[in-house]
Scaffold this active site. Structure first.
Site, short mmCIF file in Angstrom:
data_model
loop_
_atom_site.label_atom_id
_atom_site.label_comp_id
_atom_site.label_asym_id
_atom_site.label_seq_id
_atom_site.Cartn_x
_atom_site.Cartn_y
_atom_site.Cartn_z
N ASP A 100 0.83 -1.21 0.00
CA ASP A 100 0.00 0.00 0.00
C ASP A 100 0.86 1.26 0.00
O ASP A 100 0.71 2.13 -0.84
CB ASP A 100 -1.02 -0.01 1.16
CG ASP A 100 -0.40 -0.23 2.54
OD1 ASP A 100 0.82 -0.41 2.65
OD2 ASP A 100 -1.17 -0.23 3.53
N ASP A 103 7.07 3.87 2.86
CA ASP A 103 7.25 5.06 3.70
C ASP A 103 8.73 5.15 4.11
O ASP A 103 9.56 5.54 3.31
CB ASP A 103 6.29 4.92 4.88
CG ASP A 103 6.15 6.18 5.73
OD1 ASP A 103 6.36 7.27 5.21
OD2 ASP A 103 5.83 6.05 6.92
N LYS A 131 6.28 7.46 -0.54
CA LYS A 131 6.62 8.70 0.19
C LYS A 131 8.14 8.79 0.27
O LYS A 131 8.72 8.53 1.35
CB LYS A 131 6.03 8.65 1.61
CG LYS A 131 4.51 8.75 1.69
CD LYS A 131 4.10 8.66 3.17
CE LYS A 131 2.64 8.95 3.41
NZ LYS A 131 2.26 8.70 4.83
N ASP A 160 -5.68 2.36 6.37
CA ASP A 160 -6.55 2.47 7.55
C ASP A 160 -6.03 3.46 8.57
O ASP A 160 -4.86 3.83 8.59
CB ASP A 160 -6.63 1.11 8.25
CG ASP A 160 -5.31 0.75 8.93
OD1 ASP A 160 -4.29 0.66 8.23
OD2 ASP A 160 -5.31 0.59 10.17
N ARG A 166 -10.70 1.62 5.41
CA ARG A 166 -10.12 0.86 4.29
C ARG A 166 -11.11 0.80 3.12
O ARG A 166 -10.73 0.61 1.98
CB ARG A 166 -9.81 -0.58 4.71
CG ARG A 166 -8.72 -0.70 5.75
CD ARG A 166 -8.29 -2.16 5.84
NE ARG A 166 -7.58 -2.48 7.07
CZ ARG A 166 -6.27 -2.30 7.24
NH1 ARG A 166 -5.54 -1.83 6.25
NH2 ARG A 166 -5.69 -2.62 8.37
#
Ligand code: XMP
Ligand code: MG
Length: 184
Positions: A100, A103, A131, A160, A166
């Protein structure tokens, strides 16, 4: 209509559909004539997995892993804890990880090291959101849907906050009062 707990939509349903289409085409081209083993990182990547897989025109299989991060807040842990491992044998296979969010990179860099021990032909990373400004490990996405330089905590389309949101078909930023209300 935007969810009542959300401040604004940052990626619309239409933009998601376009990104999925673009990534699917790119994978079909890059892996033409090959077989792919997708590994979906649960829970967050389930809608992305379902959407990407339906764009793939090649022989492929999909397996699932669940990797925990500690607590239920907005941070990420440096330690990898495998809650569910893959059941497929990935030796000699072309693996694409579906995630998903990439990071800090702790999760995926640890995961790539772990999976590399199983002897796949190669491992690529396909993340819905990247990111890069937050990266603390040397790892980059081979395929990504959207880049976010601003440090926003995002929900929706699998993402979430304390297991909620979600189900939203778009990606949004929560209202600040939703964050400050919880205890951890
Ligand atoms: P690292 O830092 O290891 O983290 O690359 C990746 C994991 O952290 C979670 N994460 C988020 N989850 N909204 C979320 O719902 C966010 O904005 C966010 N940022 C990081 C995510 O589970 C990802 O797998
Ligand atoms: Mg999460």
């Amino acid at each position: 209509m935007i969810n009542k707990d959300c401040e604004r939509i940052v990626v619309s349903e239409k933009e998601i559909a376009e990104a999925v289409e673009r990534i699917g085409k790119q994978i079909n081209t890059d892996y033409a004539g090959e077989e792919i083993t997708f590994i979906s990182i649960l829970n967050g990547s389930y809608p992305f997995t379902a959407d990407i897989l339906r764009k793939i025109d090649l022989d492929c299989t999909v397996d699932f892993m669940q990797v925990s991060s500690y607590g239920s807040g907005t941070g990420s842990s440096g330690t990898l804890n495998i809650k569910r491992d893959i059941s497929a044998d990935i030796r000699g296979k072309h693996v694409i990880l579906l995630e998903d969010i990439l990071d800090t990179g702790f999760t995926l860099s640890n995961l790539v090291k772990y999976l590399a021990e199983k002897g796949p032909a190669d491992i690529k990373i396909c993340t819905f959101i990247d990111k890069p400004a937050r990266r603390r490990e040397e790892i980059s996405a081979d395929y990504y849907g959207f880049l976010f330089d601003e440090d926003l905590f995002l929900v929706g389309y699998g993402l979430d906050y304390n297991q909620k949101y979600r189900n939203l078909p778009y990606v949004a930023v929560l209202k600040p009062e939703i964050y400050t209300k919880t205890t951890d």
